[in-house]
Design an enzyme around this catalytic site. Structure first.
Site, mmCIF file in Angstrom:
data_model
loop_
_atom_site.group_PDB
_atom_site.id
_atom_site.type_symbol
_atom_site.label_atom_id
_atom_site.label_comp_id
_atom_site.label_asym_id
_atom_site.label_seq_id
_atom_site.Cartn_x
_atom_site.Cartn_y
_atom_site.Cartn_z
ATOM 1 N N LEU A 531 14.993 -12.747 14.782
ATOM 2 C CA LEU A 531 14.957 -14.136 14.301
ATOM 3 C C LEU A 531 15.937 -14.347 13.164
ATOM 4 C CD1 LEU A 531 11.099 -14.641 14.197
ATOM 5 C CD2 LEU A 531 12.681 -15.751 15.764
ATOM 6 N N GLY A 532 16.211 -13.279 12.445
ATOM 7 C CA GLY A 532 17.116 -13.427 11.319
ATOM 8 C C GLY A 532 17.161 -12.150 10.520
ATOM 9 N N GLY A 534 17.187 -10.883 6.505
ATOM 10 C CA GLY A 534 17.112 -11.271 5.104
ATOM 11 C C GLY A 534 17.552 -10.141 4.218
ATOM 12 N N GLY A 535 17.291 -10.281 2.963
ATOM 13 C CA GLY A 535 17.696 -9.273 2.007
ATOM 14 C C GLY A 535 16.991 -7.951 2.229
ATOM 15 N N PHE A 536 15.811 -7.994 2.802
ATOM 16 C CA PHE A 536 15.039 -6.755 2.923
ATOM 17 C C PHE A 536 15.207 -6.069 4.262
ATOM 18 C CE2 PHE A 536 12.707 -10.454 1.621
ATOM 19 C CZ PHE A 536 12.539 -10.257 0.280
ATOM 20 N N GLY A 537 15.674 -6.813 5.242
ATOM 21 C CA GLY A 537 15.750 -6.236 6.573
ATOM 22 C C GLY A 537 15.572 -7.343 7.584
ATOM 23 N N VAL A 539 14.026 -9.674 10.784
ATOM 24 C CA VAL A 539 12.770 -10.300 11.193
ATOM 25 C C VAL A 539 12.803 -10.462 12.713
ATOM 26 C CG1 VAL A 539 11.256 -12.273 10.899
ATOM 27 C CG2 VAL A 539 12.718 -11.563 9.020
ATOM 28 N N LYS A 553 8.411 -8.702 9.982
ATOM 29 C CA LYS A 553 9.468 -8.448 9.011
ATOM 30 C C LYS A 553 9.530 -6.954 8.746
ATOM 31 C CE LYS A 553 10.586 -11.412 5.923
ATOM 32 N NZ LYS A 553 10.584 -12.402 4.875
ATOM 33 N N ASP A 649 11.752 -16.950 -5.875
ATOM 34 C CA ASP A 649 12.885 -17.113 -4.974
ATOM 35 C C ASP A 649 12.677 -18.301 -4.048
ATOM 36 O OD1 ASP A 649 15.374 -16.572 -3.957
ATOM 37 O OD2 ASP A 649 14.714 -14.952 -2.632
#
Ligand SMILES: *[C@@H]1O[C@H](CO)[C@@H](O)[C@H](O)[C@H]1NC(C)=O
Ligand SMILES: *[C@@H]1O[C@H](CO)[C@@H](O)[C@H](O)[C@H]1NC(C)=O
Ligand SMILES: *[C@@H]1O[C@H](CO)[C@@H](O)[C@H](O)[C@H]1NC(C)=O
Ligand SMILES: *[C@@H]1O[C@H](CO)[C@@H](O)[C@H](O)[C@H]1NC(C)=O
Ligand SMILES: *[C@@H]1O[C@H](CO)[C@@H](O)[C@H](O)[C@H]1NC(C)=O
Ligand SMILES: *[C@@H]1O[C@H](CO)[C@@H](O)[C@H](O)[C@H]1NC(C)=O
Ligand SMILES: *[C@@H]1O[C@H](CO)[C@@H](O)[C@H](O)[C@H]1NC(C)=O
Ligand SMILES: *[C@@H]1O[C@H](CO)[C@@H](O)[C@H](O)[C@H]1NC(C)=O
Ligand SMILES: *[C@@H]1O[C@H](CO)[C@@H](O)[C@H](O)[C@H]1NC(C)=O
Length: 836
Positions: A531-532, A534-537, A539, A553, A649
């Protein structure tokens, strides 16, 4: 006392009046009364009506209006042996000719003068010639009066709002029932600091139940207290307030909920002048005898429309959920404490059929018989947010202190799983203990309930030496027991620590679902629908067996984070609000950690708001809803959770939309739980450039950083562009520069999203909203509103602060904005695994 002929005369007058009214069909409306008037609680009373639910009212004053209206008079229920002089809602009905008649079905009492001292049939209420309003029972005793003799009272008025007022010749208030609230607030009524709502003993006994529950307003919010020795807050709603604000604090009941105000500060409510929604939505709020706060609303009948505390606390959290000495688990399953080691029962249910009534000691505690006292030990309990009597002691000291103090009923010992010393609380009365399988913030509480062993009756003939033997023996066995218990605690504690050190995360009851890696692989189709990122990894999208869709996630590279990960999952998992994305579960495999969220089919907000790359233009109505949703979600995090949570955030990417465009705030990965009332000094900057508040540079971080980021998001939604947009002419790259210029030149309407006709037609509303955003973007964080204030403004019950500072930009922050593209991965990862 009046002469009997007067009664007769009055009765005839009433009769004539009544007949006249009935034939002439003029509105029945008698909201005021003059001095020297007496009303007797008998059948001769006009408008004495027996009602369907067995209650009876005799209205003295009635403010006729279509729909529900207020009346005051005598009220009784059921057997009608006791009467109350009360203000109550009656449902007036209208006949075809438009005449208003009091209908009275199911009157709802909202205030009573004499709830502690009911009167009998035949009691009188008089407004004396000297201006005192007095209630006299048949035996002649005055059970209640207003003490207004000689204060120039001119008459009695029942206002539209349900306030009973004694006014003087200048029509100013001399005495009013609103100053003496009982257990209810009517729409628009204010509860000032120093006043409190106290519930009745039960629905049939209206005596004020002092000392068990109360609702009060304090300097920084409102609190529902339970118990009195000391009072424990079972519901807290904190409001962030600038310390500089002085003025009387009060809560006001407006449309379904309590709002907090400060008399000298809130420009929108200086004298409580906010218009109150009228009859069509008649409602009142009542603190019930079980500690619930309920909002009742008239919808052809009286209906409980909300239970504001229960939206935030569970059934077990009501102090008396399982009565005194009871234990509450799950959804109000009640039981009595039992001793696991000895087979002796110490407690029994007060009523076997109704376990929620609590437990009583089989052998009461005897003050001077410490040697026969032991403890029942209950591991992993929760007992409200108690304030420790002793800090940093070990459990033995805590127990000993309880033994040494006769009135102590239990020793509650709360310790961190990493140390053996902790906080000790010694209550004088023990309400319901809550079974807490899971640790709360790594803290565990053990309850040691003091109990009395049966001892053979002391006989006078017993010799001293005999007593001595008994003493030595009992003390010996107590010591032995203590030793055994201590040993057991040590063992369990060690075992607990050991489990936590295990490579795999052990079972943690009460947490969101735990998924195995295999399950996650299956549900996500081997992680193929991304799906996308992000900064952490990444999704991934997945589908559970029950058909519901989820977003998984994957957090990567977190290293050794078992504990903080669990804490994270626990804190996120316990937060529930319609405007926050729900955590459905978690998983772990090797160094990878997974968080499983509900799936939001319309993705994140950034896909919808920027002209140029948006999928579809959102209508104004929809944008407004999203804005309010986000504000509510944040207000919840900041002010209504058990622990204040700062998101840190807030940005469009972290605001998700479901299929109906309901907005939910997501990603608490960066949020740091901090204790209430404490602003945290942080060492590393976190969040996303562009949305960062200026105080990040000075390191004083409060929840106002979220307010700032919210302001940016809001502005972006209203203007349809990013805060920093190089496709604009250079002087307009930064949206805040544009905002500042627009304020200076009075051209705010030019900022409104130009590419949506629908938005343009609402431009005056949009401009109002830009003002809200400007308030949120105040450079000085103390000048920004709290999120609950933003919610109030968005709902139209408050106005935007008029004295705004229009200097929005800070050169240092602009630089940060230019670096927008910079990779934040490292920073975010370090934050996530950082110390808590
Ligand atoms: C109260 O007195 C005033 C003036 O004397 C009169 O006009 C009014 O009707 C009286 N009200 C009632 C409820 O009796
Ligand atoms: C009056 O009493 C009856 C029976 O005790 C009860 O069902 C009803 O709810 C009561 N009404 C009110 C308004 O308290
Ligand atoms: C209004 O209430 C009275 C009783 O108080 C009743 O007799 C009358 O039928 C009601 N009228 C309507 C239109 O419901
Ligand atoms: C009137 O004064 C008496 C005695 O001082 C007091 O007990 C009572 O509560 C007062 N009544 C009101 C309504 O304030
Ligand atoms: C009674 O209260 C109403 C407000 O509900 C007000 O309009 C009216 O003037 C008051 N009457 C007197 C006599 O003070
Ligand atoms: C009414 O107001 C006038 C003028 O403000 C004042 O002189 C008078 O004392 C007031 N009367 C009462 C009963 O308060
Ligand atoms: C109502 O409750 C009070 C306080 O618990 C008690 O003293 C009183 O006797 C009760 N009244 C009735 C009628 O049960
Ligand atoms: C009161 O709140 C309800 C639900 O939040 C809302 O639907 C209604 O429009 C509000 N009414 C007013 C008058 O604000
Ligand atoms: C018991 O504890 C309370 C409060 O901690 C204290 O006020 C009281 O004096 C103590 N009683 C004894 C006998 O120590």
């Amino acid at each position: 006392m009046r002469a009997p002929w007067m009664d007769l005369l009055l009765f005839c007058l009433f009769l004539i009046l009544y007949c006249y009214l009935a034939t002439a069909q003029t509105p029945v409306d008698y909201p005021t009364a003059n001095l020297s008037t007496t009303w007797t609680n008998t059948e001769s009373f006009h408008h004495s009506v027996l009602l369907l639910d067995g209650s009876r009212v005799r209205a003295i004053l009635f403010r006729g209006s279509l729909g529900p209206g207020f009346a005051c008079g005598f009220y009784c229920n059921d057997t009608c042996t006791s009467y109350y002089f009360s203000v109550f809602y009656v449902q007036s009905n209208s006949s075809t000719s438009g005449t208003v008649e009091p209908g009275y079905w199911y009157p709802q009492v909202v205030w009573s003068a004499n709830r502690d001292h009911p009167v009998s049939y035949g009691a009188t209420l008089s407004l004396t010639a000297t201006g005192d309003l007095a209630l006299q029972d048949v035996d002649g005793s005055i059970v209640w009066n207003t003490n207004t003799t000689g204060k120039s009272v001119a008459g009695l008025n029942l206002t539209d709002d349900g306030n009973l007022v004694l006014f003087d010749a200048n029509r100013s208030v001399v005495w009013q029932s609103f100053d003496y609230p009982t257990d209810c607030l009517v729409l628009g009524q204010r509860l000032f600091q120093g006043q409190q709502l106290i519930p009745s003993v039960s629905s049939t006994n209206w005596t004020a139940q002092k000392g068990l529950f109360s609702l009060q307003v304090k300097d920084d919010g409102f609190f529902a207290y339970a118990g009195s020795n000391p009072p424990l807050a079972y519901y807290v709603r904190l409001v962030s307030i600038n310390d500089a604000y002085t003025g009387r604090r009060y809560a006001r009941f407006l449309n379904g909920s309590l709002s907090f105000f400060i008399s000298s500060v809130d420009p929108s409510d200086p004298d409580g002048v906010i218009p109150i929604p009228r009859a069509s939505s008649a409602q009142y709020m009542k603190l019930m005898s079980d500690g619930h706060l309920k909002v009742f609303q008239w919808r052809k009948y009286w209906l409980v429309v909300s239970d504001p505390f229960s939206d935030y606390i569970e059934e077990c959290d009501y102090l008396m959920a399982c009565g005194r000495n009871g234990i509450c688990s799950g959804n109000q399953q009640c039981s009595c404490p039992v001793s696991r080691s000895a087979g002796i029962p110490y407690f029994r249910a007060v009523n076997d059929r109704q376990p929620n009534l609590g437990c009583s000691e089989i052998t009461p505690l005897i003050c001077n018989a410490i040697q026969d006292q032991t403890f029942i030990e209950l591991e992993k309990v929760r007992y409200f947010d108690f304030v420790a009597d002793m800090k940093s002691v070990d459990s033995e000291t805590c127990k000993q202190a309880c033994l040494n103090n006769c009135s102590c009923k239990a020793a509650l010992f709360q310790y961190d799983s990493e140390s053996s010393s902790g906080d000790c609380f010694l209550p004088f009365e023990l309400f319901t203990l809550i079974n807490a399988d899971q640790e709360i913030n790594r803290k565990t509480t053990i309850a040691f309930i003091k109990v009395q062993n049966v001892r053979s009756p002391p006989s006078a003939s017993k010799s001293r030496s005999n007593l001595g033997v008994i003493l030595t023996f009992t003390i010996g066995s107590v010591l032995f027991l203590i030793g055994v218990i201590g040993f057991l605690i040590n063992i369990t504690r060690k075992r607990r620590r050991d489990t936590q050190m295990e490579e795999c995360i052990g079972e943690v009851p009460g947490l969101p679902n735990r998924f195995s890696y295999e399950e996650l692989k299956t549900t996500t189709g081997n992680f193929n629908k991304k799906l996308g990122e992000g900064g952490f990894g990444a999704v991934f999208k997945g589908t559970l067996e029950d058909g519901s869709t989820i977003a998984v996630k994957c957090l990567e590279g977190l290293g050794q984070v078992n504990k903080s990960f669990l804490a994270e999952v626990q804190s996120i998992g316990s937060i529930h609000h319609v405007n926050l994305v729900t955590l459905r579960g978690f998983g772990a495999w090797k160094a990878q950690r997974f968080l499983v969220y509900e799936f939001m089919s319309n993705g994140s907000l950034d896909r919808w708001i920027y002209h140029g790359d948006r999928e579809q233009v959102l209508e104004w109505k929809c944008r407004k809803k999203i804005i309010l949703d986000v504000a509510k979600g944040l207000a919840y995090l900041h002010e209504e959770c058990r622990q204040k949570i700062i998101h840190l955030d807030i940005k469009p990417q972290n605001i998700l939309l479901d299929s109906d465009f309901n907005a939910k705030v997501s990603d608490f990965g960066l949020s740091k739980l901090i204790d209430r009332n404490q602003s945290q000094v942080m060492t590393t900057m976190r969040g996303t450039p562009g949305y960062l508040a200026p105080e990040w540079l000075s390191s004083v971080i409060t929840e106002k950083v979220d307010v700032y980021s919210f302001g940016i998001v809001l502005l972006e939604m209203l203007c349809g562009r990013k805060k920093f947009d190089r496709s604009q002419p250079e002087e307009s790259w930064n949206l805040l520069d544009v905002l500042q210029k627009s304020w200076e030149q009075g051209t705010l309407q030019d900022m409104v999203d130009k590419y949506s006709e629908d938005i343009k037609t609402h431009s005056s509303e949009v401009v109002d909203m830009i003002k809200v955003a400007s308030w949120c973007l105040q450079y000085d964080f103390t000048k920004r509103p709290s999120m609950s204030t933003v919610v109030k403004v968005l709902e139209g019950v408050m106005k935007v602060e008029s004295r705004l500072d229009y200097n929005f930009t800070d050169p240092r922050l602009q630089n940060a904005a230019v670096e927008e593209e910079k990779d934040m991965t490292q920073l975010m990862a370090s934050v996530l695994s950082g110390p808590r």
